[in-house]
Write an enzyme that holds these catalytic residues in place. Structure first.
Site, PDB file in Angstrom:
ATOM      1  N   ASP A  95      -3.252 -21.723  32.628  1.00 17.52           N
ATOM      2  CA  ASP A  95      -2.148 -20.923  32.167  1.00 17.52           C
ATOM      3  C   ASP A  95      -2.724 -19.903  31.131  1.00 17.52           C
ATOM      4  OD1 ASP A  95       0.268 -19.554  32.390  1.00 17.52           O
ATOM      5  OD2 ASP A  95       1.479 -21.010  31.316  1.00 17.52           O
ATOM      6  N   GLN A 203       1.777 -28.841  32.970  1.00 19.88           N
ATOM      7  CA  GLN A 203       2.133 -28.676  31.717  1.00 19.88           C
ATOM      8  C   GLN A 203       3.455 -29.411  31.386  1.00 19.88           C
ATOM      9  OE1 GLN A 203       2.654 -24.405  32.643  1.00 19.88           O
ATOM     10  NE2 GLN A 203       1.312 -23.830  30.820  1.00 19.88           N
ATOM     11  N   ASP A 205       6.267 -31.505  29.681  1.00 22.63           N
ATOM     12  CA  ASP A 205       7.250 -31.223  28.517  1.00 22.63           C
ATOM     13  C   ASP A 205       7.112 -32.419  27.727  1.00 22.63           C
ATOM     14  OD1 ASP A 205       8.015 -28.960  29.952  1.00 22.63           O
ATOM     15  OD2 ASP A 205       9.867 -29.266  29.042  1.00 22.63           O
ATOM     16  N   ARG A 233       5.434 -16.993  16.500  1.00 24.52           N
ATOM     17  CA  ARG A 233       6.156 -16.680  17.727  1.00 24.52           C
ATOM     18  C   ARG A 233       6.233 -18.121  18.332  1.00 24.52           C
ATOM     19  NH1 ARG A 233       5.369 -16.986  23.560  1.00 24.52           N
ATOM     20  NH2 ARG A 233       6.466 -15.634  24.496  1.00 24.52           N
ATOM     21  N   ASP A 235       7.084 -20.168  21.371  1.00 20.16           N
ATOM     22  CA  ASP A 235       7.125 -20.168  22.660  1.00 20.16           C
ATOM     23  C   ASP A 235       8.227 -20.875  23.465  1.00 20.16           C
ATOM     24  OD1 ASP A 235       5.754 -19.364  25.165  1.00 20.16           O
ATOM     25  OD2 ASP A 235       5.597 -21.248  25.692  1.00 20.16           O
ATOM     26  N   GLU A 277      11.140 -16.767  21.087  1.00 18.80           N
ATOM     27  CA  GLU A 277      11.323 -16.324  22.588  1.00 18.80           C
ATOM     28  C   GLU A 277      12.679 -17.112  22.873  1.00 18.80           C
ATOM     29  OE1 GLU A 277       8.963 -16.169  26.892  1.00 18.80           O
ATOM     30  OE2 GLU A 277       8.670 -17.870  25.405  1.00 18.80           O
ATOM     31  N   HIS A 343       3.283  -9.702  27.218  1.00 13.83           N
ATOM     32  CA  HIS A 343       2.263 -10.240  27.971  1.00 13.83           C
ATOM     33  C   HIS A 343       2.835 -10.931  29.243  1.00 13.83           C
ATOM     34  CE1 HIS A 343       4.147 -13.291  25.711  1.00 13.83           C
ATOM     35  NE2 HIS A 343       3.595 -14.423  26.326  1.00 13.83           N
TER      36      HIS A 343
END
Length: 575
Positions: A95, A203, A205, A233, A235, A277, A343
């Site tokens: 990713d 991925q 959690d 930042r 994510d 974010e 992005h």
């Protein structure tokens, strides 16, 4: 030649005491005391990936030494203040780096810790701050933590992740990547249990109900602060703190985790930036900022971004105006971050189906331009495909009431590569000059192709070609950065959307102590006249400090050509 952006000519406007009844904007309010100042309130943030920016060792991939060598461009040519780095930790790259296997190290392909330190030192010497993506919600499935967790249910790491003995009823709800992702709960053959993954199934959690996970997250952040970073930042903030056992679609949240993060990082560096974010509603914002601003000190305004693109598609600023008003309330020390592109895809999920389709029709009509049943995976220049509108959009970005964020390559109008998978379409290497591979690398082959065909090929679109061209987009973006820094009232003052006599004109007024600025943008492709209420301009004369290049000499002072704009400084007649 482009007309200089910093004019000093005084102009006069027609003023009206009343407006047509169709004008649907907020009433004028009296100026309020100016907001407390913080370093990030008027910073310009520049987002990049180390791997796609500049290669220094000719292995085909960008690296920290290459980035270090381009700091002069960022600090002096562009004039930005903050570099936001995408993940640069070791990763299987399933990713694009957001699947991390070691949160404390650097991907050796990008450089060593010593080279990272050299980059940080040079950035600080040039007055630049650096923040990084902190991917705390999940790890790679190949991370040693997860490998230990799946192989031994008595391991301490087992409780670092979220498990279920049986298949949850909402196993296919709350997916981040619909159309590509099929589930949020997946069965692990080794663990003989289902594990939760908000993103892809590789991925898993992390479980933030576990205090050990919270402590490890704080350790990660402090590690990189000690290495010289100025902030993060964060994510996927809502997913870091959600509690999956309370539901995949509408879970409860552990907001105390954000409070702990802020407290801990500020103990290390009181000036640390936490940029979140968090694509959440207006009523939820206070939970993420904190009532007194004690959690995140900045968040991206995704709602305004979506309404902005709808406004551009409709040639009507009203949706954007309403969005800004709806999200106006926030703690005094907190700030919104505004952007045009980043992005990821342009996320349109908060628009209605009709509104989203309108944006698709205007900016991403082909199926391969759309993504995740909600967004557009394009860069701004090919998506808008209109130089005047592109400049208007960037003028608008730099004049919105928050901190502007610029994506690498957008300053020269880079294109996208729709042959690449999903969001990689907007993550192609930077185009520096017209030499082979756009000056990104001297290797035989870059790790990802530079755009090399069509009107956005590196031979046509590159920094070197635009640097000395006063009509170029790069020159214009540099002008905007200077203009923004000349008007700190945009970031630290108060603001009101002010009525005009045209429904196509978006006008916003900023005031900070004795300074006032009005920015005016025409969302219509045709010329529009505009007038202000006389109470706004009484006692002032108006200087134009910025406008679109080559303004039409046949237009009146109170008229904007299609997609035109002006920044107007109100100067007291007493001065």
């Amino acid at each position: 030649m482009m007309q200089t952006a910093f004019l000093s000519r005084t102009i006069s406007f027609l003023v009206l005491s009343t407006f047509c009844a169709c004008t649907n904007v907020s009433k004028i309010k009296e100026p309020q005391p100016n907001m407390p100042d913080t370093w990030y309130r008027n910073a310009v943030i520049y987002n990049l990936e180390v791997s796609t920016f500049k290669d220094s060792d000719n292995d085909g991939m960008g690296d920290f030494n290459g980035l270090r060598n381009k700091l002069g461009y960022l600090a002096d040519t562009l004039g930005i203040d903050v570099i936001w780095l995408a993940p640069f930790q070791p990763s299987p790259q399933r990713d694009d780096g957001y699947d991390i296997v070691d949160h404390f190290a650097i991907d050796p392909r990008l450089g060593s810790m010593a080279e990272f330190a050299g980059f940080i030192a040079e950035a600080k010497r040039r007055g630049l701050r650096v923040i990084m993506d902190a991917v705390l919600n999940h790890t790679s499935i190949e991370h040693p933590w997860y490998q230990a967790a799946r192989s031994d249910s008595t391991s301490m790491y087992h409780t670092w992740y979220v498990w279920s003995d049986t298949k949850p009823k909402d196993w296919d709800k709350g997916m981040v990547f619909p159309g590509v992702q099929n589930a949020t709960w997946t069965y692990d053959e080794v663990a003989a249990k289902y594990y939760f993954h908000r993103f892809y199934d590789f991925q898993p959690d992390l479980n933030y109900e576990n205090p050990a996970v919270q402590r490890k997250a704080l350790e990660i952040l402090n590690h990189w602060l000690a290495a010289g970073l100025d902030g993060f930042r964060l994510d996927a903030v809502p997913f870091i703190i959600d509690i999956p056992r309370t539901g995949s679609e509408n879970p409860e949240h552990l907001f105390s985790v954000l409070t702990a993060i802020r407290k801990t990082v500020e103990e290390t560096n009181p000036q640390t930036l936490l940029l979140g974010e968090a694509n959440v509603s207006a009523t939820e914002n206070i939970d993420y900022f904190g009532e007194d601003g004690e959690r995140l000190n900045m968040m991206f305004n995704f709602f305004a971004n979506q309404k902005l693109f709808f406004s551009l598609a409709e040639q009507d600023p009203e949706p954007l105006s309403k969005a800004l008003e709806e999200f106006k309330e926030k703690p005094a020390l907190c700030q919104w971050a505004f952007f045009l592109r980043n992005h990821d895809e342009i996320d349109l999920a908060r628009l209605t189906k009709r509104q989203r389709q309108r944006v698709y029709d205007r900016f991403g009509p082909e199926t391969n331009m759309q993504l995740y049943e909600r967004g557009i995976r394009r860069r701004l220049a090919p998506m808008i495909d209109n130089p005047r509108l592109i400049r208007m959009a960037y003028s608008l970005l730099f004049s919105l009431p928050g901190t502007p964020v610029l994506r690498y390559g957008e300053e020269i109008g880079m294109g996208d590569d729709l042959t690449l998978q999903e969001r990689l379409a907007v993550r192609t290497p930077m185009q520096w000059d017209s030499s082979r591979h756009g000056g990104f690398t001297q290797a035989d082959e870059p790790f990802r192709n530079v755009i090399n065909s069509g009107e956005y090929a590196y031979e046509h679109i590159n920094v070197e070609r635009q640097y000395t061209d006063s009509t170029s987009l790069l020159y214009f973006i540099r002008t905007l950065v200077k203009a923004r820094k000349s008007h700190p009232e945009i970031g630290r003052g108060n603001w009101d959307i002010i009525p005009t006599s045209s429904n196509s004109i978006f006008a916003i007024r900023y005031y900070d102590e004795d300074k006032q600025l009005i920015t005016v943008h025409n969302f219509s492709e045709t010329s529009e006249q505009f007038t202000f209420d006389k109470s706004i301009t009484d006692g002032f004369h108006i200087d134009t400090v910025l406008h679109n290049e080559q303004p039409n000499p046949n237009l009146e002072d109170n008229e904007l050509e299609g997609y035109g704009f002006k920044w107007l400084q109100l100067v007291s007649n007493r001065e």
